[in-house]
Design a protein around this motif. Structure first.
Motif, PDB file in Angstrom:
ATOM      1  N   HIS A   3     113.115  55.648   3.437  1.00  0.00           N
ATOM      2  CA  HIS A   3     112.645  55.882   4.805  1.00  0.00           C
ATOM      3  C   HIS A   3     112.970  57.121   5.550  1.00  0.00           C
ATOM      4  CE1 HIS A   3     110.027  52.395   5.079  1.00  0.00           C
ATOM      5  NE2 HIS A   3     111.113  51.768   4.707  1.00  0.00           N
ATOM      6  N   LEU A   4     114.189  57.564   5.368  1.00  0.00           N
ATOM      7  CA  LEU A   4     114.907  58.554   6.159  1.00  0.00           C
ATOM      8  C   LEU A   4     115.567  59.763   5.319  1.00  0.00           C
ATOM      9  CD1 LEU A   4     117.221  56.353   8.738  1.00  0.00           C
ATOM     10  CD2 LEU A   4     114.797  57.234   8.974  1.00  0.00           C
ATOM     11  N   GLY A   5     115.069  59.834   4.248  1.00  0.00           N
ATOM     12  CA  GLY A   5     115.599  60.779   3.228  1.00  0.00           C
ATOM     13  C   GLY A   5     114.648  61.623   2.998  1.00  0.00           C
ATOM     14  N   HIS A   6     114.889  62.839   1.867  1.00  0.00           N
ATOM     15  CA  HIS A   6     113.976  63.911   1.778  1.00  0.00           C
ATOM     16  C   HIS A   6     113.819  64.338   0.414  1.00  0.00           C
ATOM     17  CE1 HIS A   6     114.830  64.563   5.992  1.00  0.00           C
ATOM     18  NE2 HIS A   6     113.771  65.526   6.016  1.00  0.00           N
ATOM     19  N   ALA A   7     113.031  64.529  -0.460  1.00  0.00           N
ATOM     20  CA  ALA A   7     112.855  64.825  -1.936  1.00  0.00           C
ATOM     21  C   ALA A   7     113.697  66.038  -1.954  1.00  0.00           C
ATOM     22  CB  ALA A   7     111.231  64.887  -2.237  1.00  0.00           C
ATOM     23  N   THR A   8     113.972  66.399  -3.429  1.00  0.00           N
ATOM     24  CA  THR A   8     114.940  67.618  -3.475  1.00  0.00           C
ATOM     25  C   THR A   8     113.858  68.660  -4.122  1.00  0.00           C
ATOM     26  OG1 THR A   8     115.393  66.790  -5.834  1.00  0.00           O
ATOM     27  CG2 THR A   8     116.869  66.133  -4.349  1.00  0.00           C
ATOM     28  N   ASP A   9     114.321  69.945  -4.140  1.00  0.00           N
ATOM     29  CA  ASP A   9     113.585  70.904  -4.659  1.00  0.00           C
ATOM     30  C   ASP A   9     113.284  70.811  -6.208  1.00  0.00           C
ATOM     31  OD1 ASP A   9     113.514  72.223  -2.443  1.00  0.00           O
ATOM     32  OD2 ASP A   9     114.735  73.962  -3.115  1.00  0.00           O
ATOM     33  N   ALA A  10     113.882  69.874  -6.954  1.00  0.00           N
ATOM     34  CA  ALA A  10     113.802  69.535  -8.260  1.00  0.00           C
ATOM     35  C   ALA A  10     112.529  68.713  -8.167  1.00  0.00           C
ATOM     36  CB  ALA A  10     115.107  69.152  -8.946  1.00  0.00           C
ATOM     37  N   GLN A  11     112.507  67.572  -7.371  1.00  0.00           N
ATOM     38  CA  GLN A  11     111.512  66.740  -7.103  1.00  0.00           C
ATOM     39  C   GLN A  11     110.089  67.288  -6.720  1.00  0.00           C
ATOM     40  OE1 GLN A  11     113.661  63.945  -4.974  1.00  0.00           O
ATOM     41  NE2 GLN A  11     113.894  62.481  -6.545  1.00  0.00           N
ATOM     42  N   TRP A  12     110.118  68.208  -6.126  1.00  0.00           N
ATOM     43  CA  TRP A  12     109.020  68.954  -5.736  1.00  0.00           C
ATOM     44  C   TRP A  12     108.559  69.747  -6.739  1.00  0.00           C
ATOM     45  CZ3 TRP A  12     106.777  67.148  -1.598  1.00  0.00           C
ATOM     46  CH2 TRP A  12     107.330  66.654  -0.516  1.00  0.00           C
ATOM     47  N   LYS A  13     109.287  70.209  -7.454  1.00  0.00           N
ATOM     48  CA  LYS A  13     108.939  71.138  -8.694  1.00  0.00           C
ATOM     49  C   LYS A  13     108.564  70.212 -10.024  1.00  0.00           C
ATOM     50  CE  LYS A  13     111.796  74.982  -6.997  1.00  0.00           C
ATOM     51  NZ  LYS A  13     112.808  75.872  -7.317  1.00  0.00           N
ATOM     52  N   SER A  14     108.876  69.099  -9.991  1.00  0.00           N
ATOM     53  CA  SER A  14     108.573  68.171 -11.218  1.00  0.00           C
ATOM     54  C   SER A  14     107.166  68.141 -11.392  1.00  0.00           C
ATOM     55  CB  SER A  14     109.171  66.771 -11.017  1.00  0.00           C
ATOM     56  OG  SER A  14     108.932  65.918 -10.087  1.00  0.00           O
ATOM     57  N   LYS A  15     106.862  67.385 -12.532  1.00  0.00           N
ATOM     58  CA  LYS A  15     105.353  67.117 -12.650  1.00  0.00           C
ATOM     59  C   LYS A  15     104.798  65.656 -11.976  1.00  0.00           C
ATOM     60  CE  LYS A  15     106.409  63.815 -16.642  1.00  0.00           C
ATOM     61  NZ  LYS A  15     106.005  63.766 -17.921  1.00  0.00           N
ATOM     62  N   GLU A  16     105.883  65.031 -11.577  1.00  0.00           N
ATOM     63  CA  GLU A  16     105.471  63.743 -10.459  1.00  0.00           C
ATOM     64  C   GLU A  16     104.828  64.292  -9.176  1.00  0.00           C
ATOM     65  OE1 GLU A  16     109.031  61.794  -9.593  1.00  0.00           O
ATOM     66  OE2 GLU A  16     109.422  61.252 -11.719  1.00  0.00           O
ATOM     67  N   TRP A  17     105.057  65.489  -8.704  1.00  0.00           N
ATOM     68  CA  TRP A  17     104.512  65.844  -7.414  1.00  0.00           C
ATOM     69  C   TRP A  17     103.032  66.149  -7.482  1.00  0.00           C
ATOM     70  CZ3 TRP A  17     103.712  65.601  -2.518  1.00  0.00           C
ATOM     71  CH2 TRP A  17     102.998  66.793  -1.886  1.00  0.00           C
ATOM     72  N   PRO A  18     102.639  67.111  -8.430  1.00  0.00           N
ATOM     73  CA  PRO A  18     100.994  67.346  -8.594  1.00  0.00           C
ATOM     74  C   PRO A  18     100.256  65.954  -9.106  1.00  0.00           C
ATOM     75  CG  PRO A  18     102.403  68.188 -10.515  1.00  0.00           C
ATOM     76  CD  PRO A  18     103.312  67.994  -9.331  1.00  0.00           C
TER      77      PRO A  18
END
Length: 568
Positions: A439-454
């Motif tokens: 609820h209070l955390g942030h995704a990392t740059d690696a997670q934003w760049k992973s295939k999970e995001w698209p």
């Protein structure tokens, strides 16, 4: 030939019954042995010795799922009502009319912590905590030891967590109650209680005193040097033109040649007042009131947040003052409860995930004083004070029920609904952050760049549109609330919401909700991806959804989406 078969058949039947009886006897003997060995002993309470109760909710059904994530419990997992069953269907706890029964509920609600000496807190306090232990104090409806903010964590509450929370919120004392509740304040306003009354242990650690029923174990937190205290939930309220006759009525005044906004906020926080009124070198402290309404703001004031060390631009004008909300919780909207009478009309608080449903629930509870329920069960929210999470969603005891469902059948279960809509780009980012880091955390740059995001965007973006379109099509009675408009015009929007809920609202409670609007579930906006996570292909997919929802709103005679949503 028949006789042997008949005798064998009778023998097998008798053997089967004998085995069944032996199994039942074995289970009963095991249960009795378990009860005898258990250290939990529930005695009939002495009603005369029990302290008065605070306004707490009725107990939930169980604590076993407290750690489950959102959507861990759907309506299909709940007990389904029998046709025509009315209010008898579902899981609910009627409010007890007996003080003794309420105390038993409270003791059961906090899991009846063992009475065995090795598991109870020793009266000889250890010294490993960074704060100074002050003692055990009364804390009930008539004698409240600490009057500041409250924090719930029914699984992981520790003395250190409570002290850190109170210190960051600007308080000098931290008190623990029931083993799971944290109270803050700058003065102790009730008499001492016997130390044995504060014998419940903290949920997150053994060996720490965490109060009792109507009792606080109070610590004095580590003091920080003036100017070095870090405050959360400090808001710039705006610039206001105030008369000297009005200013003179404020209860606290301080004059310092080198006064800063930070030091003024510290002064008012120490005095447990909700507003710091600043014009260098003058500092006034007061409570939230209708004096500080929008129509009395300075001409040309932008209302932008000011840093805590900034010098107000209007300081040269003798009757203009900069006003800040301190971290002090306005006690006028602190107490909450379930509806005193069950309602047969179910109101949904419906939104796409990441649209701010938890924040709006917090605001509704503040301004109405009633708990909100949930179609699901989120242990994290329950542990932090959303007591309606464990109440059966059809119980009729909650002012509204959170849901993300968008099927026709689920929508038609509700008699009316508040439809909360947020910019899909912001909603998708918020929900991806929650899935990756809570609820209070942030995704990392690696997670934003992973295939999970698209993959997430391709599956969730259509849901954003279909959710709004389904509620517009099948919802019986709707109030559409835009998240951004709630941010920019909190008081008018809350007035619309309470009118829709048919709840009478006092101006004091409304202003109190404004001063405590953030709660404990606002994600910090400081940590963001170092790049734009939305590719041109993603935007090409999302923008048509925005236009579709905008047109659907207008076709139903609702105002369209805010301009900032619309593609340019």
């Amino acid at each position: 030939m028949l006789a042997p078969h008949y005798r064998l058949h009778c023998f097998l039947k008798r053997a089967q019954m004998l085995l069944l009886c032996l199994g039942i006897a074995y289970l009963m003997a095991g249960s009795i042995l378990l009860l005898q060995r258990s250290s939990i002993r529930v005695a009939q309470p002495n009603l005369a010795s029990l302290p008065p109760l605070l306004s707490l909710a009725a107990p939930p059904t169980a604590l076993r799922n407290a750690g489950l994530g959102i959507r861990a419990r759907s309506r299909w997992a709940a007990i389904q009502p029998v046709s025509g069953g009315g209010a008898k269907a579902g899981r609910h706890w009627p409010a007890s009319q007996s003080l003794g029964v309420q105390h038993l509920h409270l003791r059961w609600f906090h899991s009846l912590l063992p009475d065995s000496p090795e598991q109870r807190v020793s009266l000889h306090r250890n010294s490993r905590h960074k704060g100074t232990y002050m003692g055990c104090f009364l804390h009930n409806a008539s004698d409240r030891a600490l009057g500041g903010t409250m924090l719930y964590d029914l699984r992981k509450m520790t003395s250190s967590l409570c002290q850190d929370t109170c210190s960051e919120s600007g308080y000098q004392f931290a008190g623990l109650e029931y083993g799971a509740e944290c109270h803050c304040g700058n003065r102790i306003s009730s008499p001492r209680a016997p130390e044995e009354d504060c014998s419940l242990v903290c949920r997150g650690e053994r060996g720490s005193p965490c109060g009792g029923v109507g009792r606080l174990s109070i610590y004095k937190v580590e003091e920080q040097l003036p100017g070095h205290r870090k405050f959360r939930n400090v808001h710039y309220r705006g610039c206001f033109k105030l008369q000297k006759s009005t200013i003179s009525t404020f209860p606290i005044y301080s004059f310092q040649p080198n006064l800063t906004t930070q030091s003024c906020i510290e002064i008012c926080t120490d005095k447990e007042l909700t507003l710091a009124v600043f014009r260098k070198p003058h500092c006034f402290c007061t409570w939230t009131s209708s004096l500080f309404s929008l129509n009395q703001q300075c001409v040309g004031d932008t209302g932008l947040n000011h840093t805590s060390n900034s010098t107000p631009t209007a300081a040269s004008e003798h009757d203009h003052y900069q006003v800040y909300h301190t971290p002090v919780l306005d006690s006028r909207c602190k107490e909450r409860m379930f509806l005193p009478q069950r309602t047969s009309s179910l109101v949904a608080l419906s939104s796409f995930p990441g649209a701010g449903n938890t924040w709006v629930r917090h605001l509704i509870e503040l301004v109405t004083g009633y708990y909100t329920g949930s179609f699901y069960f989120d242990g994290t929210l329950y542990n932090r004070g959303f007591k309606g999470e464990k109440d059966y969603w059809k119980s009729g005891r909650s002012i509204s029920v959170k849901t993300h469902e968008s099927g026709q059948k689920e929508i038609e279960m509700f008699d009316s609904a508040i439809l909360l809509i947020r910019n899909p780009y912001h909603s998708l980012v918020a929900e991806f952050n929650r899935k990756c880091a809570g609820h209070l955390g942030h995704a990392t740059d690696a997670q934003w760049k992973s295939k999970e995001w698209p993959e997430f965007v391709s599956s969730y973006a259509p849901w954003w549109a279909s959710h709004a379109l389904s509620w517009l099509k099948f919802g019986r009675r709707l109030l559409v609330v835009h998240y951004e408009e709630l941010q920019n015009a909190l008081l008018p929007q809350l007035s619309h919401i309470t009118a829709f809920l048919n709840v009478s609202m006092t101006e004091e409670r409304l202003l109190c909700a404004q001063s405590n609007q953030d709660g404990h579930f606002k994600r910090s906006g400081a940590q963001r991806p170092s790049f734009d996570p939305f590719t041109p292909d993603m935007r090409q997919m999302i923008d048509p959804f925005i236009n579709t929802v905008d047109q659907a709103l207008q076709s139903r005679n609702f105002s369209g989406l805010p301009q900032e949503y619309l593609p340019r």
